[in-house]
Motif scaffolding. Sequence first.
Motif, mmCIF file in Angstrom:
data_model
loop_
_atom_site.group_PDB
_atom_site.id
_atom_site.type_symbol
_atom_site.label_atom_id
_atom_site.label_comp_id
_atom_site.label_asym_id
_atom_site.label_seq_id
_atom_site.Cartn_x
_atom_site.Cartn_y
_atom_site.Cartn_z
ATOM 1 N N THR A 1 0.890 -1.319 -0.013
ATOM 2 C CA THR A 1 0.017 -0.100 -0.036
ATOM 3 C C THR A 1 1.099 1.327 0.133
ATOM 4 O O THR A 1 0.682 2.094 -0.742
ATOM 5 C CB THR A 1 -1.020 0.000 1.231
ATOM 6 N N PHE A 2 1.806 1.150 0.835
ATOM 7 C CA PHE A 2 2.589 2.467 1.048
ATOM 8 C C PHE A 2 3.527 2.596 -0.384
ATOM 9 O O PHE A 2 3.528 3.926 -0.863
ATOM 10 C CB PHE A 2 3.818 2.157 2.064
ATOM 11 N N LYS A 3 4.082 1.641 -0.854
ATOM 12 C CA LYS A 3 4.887 1.698 -2.209
ATOM 13 C C LYS A 3 4.112 2.065 -3.362
ATOM 14 O O LYS A 3 4.386 2.935 -4.298
ATOM 15 C CB LYS A 3 5.832 0.746 -2.297
ATOM 16 N N LEU B 1 1.266 3.991 -3.284
ATOM 17 C CA LEU B 1 0.953 5.206 -3.099
ATOM 18 C C LEU B 1 2.074 6.215 -3.089
ATOM 19 O O LEU B 1 1.917 7.475 -3.763
ATOM 20 C CB LEU B 1 0.038 5.476 -1.873
ATOM 21 N N TYR B 2 3.155 6.073 -2.737
ATOM 22 C CA TYR B 2 4.346 6.928 -2.833
ATOM 23 C C TYR B 2 4.821 6.942 -4.222
ATOM 24 O O TYR B 2 5.035 8.204 -4.762
ATOM 25 C CB TYR B 2 5.407 6.503 -2.115
ATOM 26 N N ASP C 1 0.450 14.206 0.399
ATOM 27 C CA ASP C 1 0.337 12.953 -0.180
ATOM 28 C C ASP C 1 1.378 11.916 0.483
ATOM 29 O O ASP C 1 1.098 10.690 0.708
ATOM 30 C CB ASP C 1 0.852 13.055 -1.780
ATOM 31 N N CYS D 1 0.469 8.485 2.495
ATOM 32 C CA CYS D 1 0.901 7.103 2.139
ATOM 33 C C CYS D 1 1.056 6.359 3.453
ATOM 34 O O CYS D 1 0.895 5.358 3.554
ATOM 35 C CB CYS D 1 2.075 7.365 1.525
#
Length: 1336
Positions: free
Chosen positions: A500-502, A504-505, A543, A547
């Motif tokens: 999820t983090f990667k 969105l980043y 943003d 993230c």
Amino acid sequence: MSESVRYLKSNLPTDGTLSDGCITEHVSRYIQPLHISDDPEWLTQSYGAYEYEEELRDVFHFSGNGGSLPQLNRACSDNSSLATKSATTKPRARPANRLRHRMSMVDARLTKLPNSLIEMCVLVGLDQDTGVRCARHAQVSEAASWSSFFSLPLDPQILAVINNQDAYFPNAKMTFDSYFPPVNAKASTKTPHKAPPLKRGASRRLSTKPRPVAFPHNQEMIASLPTLCFPSEAFLQQSKPPETFQYLVLTSISGSRSYATCLTFHRQYLLNITKDGKLELQVDSSDSSSVKCWVPTCICVISSQPYFLVMKQCLSTLIPSLNEERSEMLKSLKYFTIQMTMIPTPPAGSLCVSFCLGENQRPITVHPPDNPEKQCVDIPLNLPFLRFSLDDILEIVTCLLTQQRLVFLSEDYALLTPIVECFLLFILPFKWPFVYVPVVSSSLLDLLEAPGCFIMGCNSVHRQRISQIEGLVMVDIDRRQVVKCKTIKIPSIPEAGVITFKKLYQSASSKQYEIAMLSRPASTTLDSDCSFRDRIQRQYQRDIQECFTEMYATLFRDVYDFMYFDQRRFKDDEFIASRPDDEKDFYTEFLQTQLFKTFKYDRLDKKKDYYLNLSKRQRPLNSMESYSRRNFSRSLLTHSSVLSRRADSFKGGSTAYTYFCLPTCEVPLPTIHQFYDSCIEQISISIKTAKSASIKASYLFLRGMFQIACSRPLNGLDDFHNLHTTDLSIFPVEEITRVVEDLSASEKAELEEQDFYKRGEILNKISQRKRPTGTSTPTIIEDLPQEGLICHAEFVLHIQNLEIAIDMDVIDRLFNALTGNQSVLDAETFLFFVDAWKEGEIEGTVIPDEIYERHLVNTESVLKISSLISSDQGMGRLVLTDKRLFVVTQGNNTFHEVIRIKDISCLERFERSFLLLSSAPALRVYSKLPDKEPYMANLKGERNTWYTLINEMWSGRAIADAQKDPHIVQQAARNICLLDAAIRSAENAGATHAKHLEHVSQVLCHFTRLKDEGMASVAPETGSALVHKFNPSANEAQRSTVEAMLYTPGNRSDGRYEEDSCPRLWCAMGSGKVKVFDGSNFLLEAEIPEAKDRVCCLACVNGEQIWAGSFDTTIYIIDVFTYSANKRLMDHNDIVSDITVTSDQSTAYTASLNGQIIEWDTASLTKTKVIQLQNTDKLVSIKWDDASHRLWCCTKDDIRLIDKDGAVLQKFVHRDEKGFPILLETFIFTKNTVWAGCGRRGEIVSWDKMSFKRLKVLKIDCRGVSKMVAVDKWIWVASKQGKIHLFDKETGKHEKALTGHNDAIRSMTQAEMRYVLTGAGSRDGKVAVWRAQFIV
């Protein structure tokens, strides 16, 4: 300069060294509010030398005679005496030749703006006033060359501390700028009084007496700035280095954080060596040997909010003035500080505040926080991504979430705080609750070896040394590395969160400014380019935060399914069991952290915050249904208006800001409030045109703050009240509470007439959002600190909440024992001790019930049970209680009493020989009783422990019997439990006190030591006379002085109650309480905690009321049947010192220290007459003489006989050999004689009541007499050394001396001519009951 000023300056430290936790003494003298004055005219032009020194003594609270001024050796934090002095001392008459201040009475002080951008500005470094001061460790050679001086580390000083009210220069000749804040009174059209011009030459006179200072930050924080501003030490430079910035986070003792931006620059000076070898800095010098040098200086701007880049922009405007002359530079700095303290910070929302600091300057914008629950973000959040890979960033975040010990390293100090602050933002909604020092100076590197969780940052030159410390995670910013200790195992974040983090980043990184500009036309103006860049960067900031927040929502989206909201419990085991196997390590470790516990309780408390709004959108539908089936309120699932209004910050859209441009702030100020008034006027116009409710709410918030700064609190409260119709989330609870508490009586009356107050809106909102602080919830094991260090205050709180001990002396001894005389205790040792204490409590429950029922007294407590041993009674367990030793045999649980504690005569440790063993440690207990054989127990490894415990219990019992104080037995029993828990906990390898158990035993065995000092035996006279002792402050943390006592005999209660009333002892305590004890057994019956200060005198009126006079100038009327104090007499304007009642009980006389005597009608409680004694402010005692119907008064200087109208009929003065009056502390009169005791010497003097001639002067071996009472044929005289002396009333012969207390006797009374009762000062705090007639 007068001699007193030279003396004062000569006694100030010159090395600039800082003590632990306190600023240098000379700085603290001025930062503390040393003088209280509301009069802006208090400075005079023509004081004489004597009058000037007298004023200095008044300011610094000096004592002494003549013109000599003692050294300033008072503790930095001791201001209570100063406040008392300034509040009670009568103001002196104004000198005839007095200057008026240039400002009017109305505009005398600039009020602080509650939400100001900065709190203060501090200048740190060296200048011509300080000279060159080398660090302590610097080695200066006598033959040193000029070049060597540039390699010597310096000791920077606090050069200036400036806020919106004061400019303080501790090293300058004039420490306070009397013309600050700069106000141009001539330009004011609103000032009602014209101020005459200030005469020349007055500035030096004005600067000599410090004005009140109320800096918002503590001294420790200011004292730490020199080392933090120059973390790698400061040096003289041969050429001018460029200006540099760095950023600090300052944490106060209370845990609140302040944020500082520091501008370091260098000023040119000429370096000279004086004849005495000192290094001087001069601007100009005729000495050809002078060397040009550049001296480091730092401007540190402190704010309550982390507006690092805004403060950097503002400080950058000062750079052109840094090379100007010193006076001009300081002038610019003061003007800059005034402007910055008048700039408001906006509340959470979309309203920005814009301002300019000068002509032709670009506007500076202060952006609001996104949410009231979050701090503002004013640092580039992409910094960590420029230094670390995504995997490294996630690893650092994992280290934070699992509470590792992190050290950030960089050669550039300016990187440390911003990058660490970024990571703290990345872990939101979790909050770091442990030690946080993003910049650690070279002199404080030993902090890295401290146990417990922390985040620290230091220079990477120390990398090699730091790598040798076990248990650290080093985050090397320069090398872009994360280095973990080999012994640390950190679980990985579950894969779902990482994905999820990667994802969105990757989307967020494609929207950076440089990429966005490739497809956009170039800006044609600088303003449009800056505006676009700012908008893109702020969207990128949001943003990045999203993230991480989305990642946490993914990891904990179903956390609500495992919560019992009714029981306020989270099912940890079930939650972990529901995780995949490869994720269980992460969740198992993270759920044990304090970060998650805080987050968990926020969820259980149904806290509505920004995370709740996001988690609701992340939670799948089936989870929502499961969630609702748990009967939890569905209101939590409904979007509130506030949360809906904030939701756009999570949707990826750009927030549309509204900009409020402040009017120009002119310095010098035309008037004190002109800038604020202009802002209010401008805001009022904007409110009318505001279309958005959120924007209108922000305007109302700002206008309310400006109204308060203009000293118009009611208008400000009205604006805050109106927030409930627009946005309650920004409701400033703490500020409203402070404003309401600070209102004057007239303002409170006016407030109560306001419509918004009558509706109760403000108070209702405060009560809803602010929890009461008066009550504390019991400490549960989960709340105890799991890691780190525990200071003494925290230790006291936990020990009292766990009910391990209440008495502060006991807790102090325990802390000393566990720490080995250190100032902190590691949390692990504390937990070991608590576990051992709990074990000891549970241990007593294994004794069979039948033994309790048949053999033990109801109040008897089991203190210690041995392991299985062999003894004279066979195999069994030895048991120690507060009354006896007994054995419970193994198998059949037979009870065998070994000995009563009071019957022990001796304890012996020895080695007992066996056939199968060479020898084993054993204990032998001898009895006082004849024909009783010693008892032997083979305790082996427990022998020494049991010897120590029994010896302490035996000593406590012996002292209790000698002192007739049964409470000592309970104290000794408590000591045994504490010592037993300490010994148990020392078995853990990590326990700090395991290495000094002997010290633990010596400290906790308090009564063993007292017995060795002879306290278990008393003189025969004392033993014969003493009946009983008890502690009125039992079960309280601190012992209080027994200020006064009154015995009331038992009598019929006039039919109001069926039973007769028993005799009672009333004790007036220094804590402000009146305590009532049963006069037959001295058990506490009631506590009346009404007074705000010490209760110092008592009197019984008509057998139905007790009048209690207090230091708070009030007389409390206590009903003897209900113990209620619903009536008060408040006519005195000074401390109520004594009360006396006529024999017919119809009239009472009350006295206060200032010589005021009020006559009262006791039936109606009305004042019938007021008598004012002249020439006294020390009226300590009055007594009514029924024989002559006159009042006797003791004023310490004399004893006066006055009639009912106050006319002095006779005055008794006791003089010394030189003819000076001797201080008289107390007096009594018998049939024909007046007896008086001297307060500062061991003398009693008597006068004949009829002839007024002095009869006798009796000598006592003591330092002063405190109280006296006449019983039968004796005069009982109490001394300030705790002894009681008995004199024959007729002959004056000294008959006996009794030792009863360890402190001065402060109160004395008699009970029915049979007993005399004495009460002592707080060091002893006990009441002793004596036989009035006794035979030795």
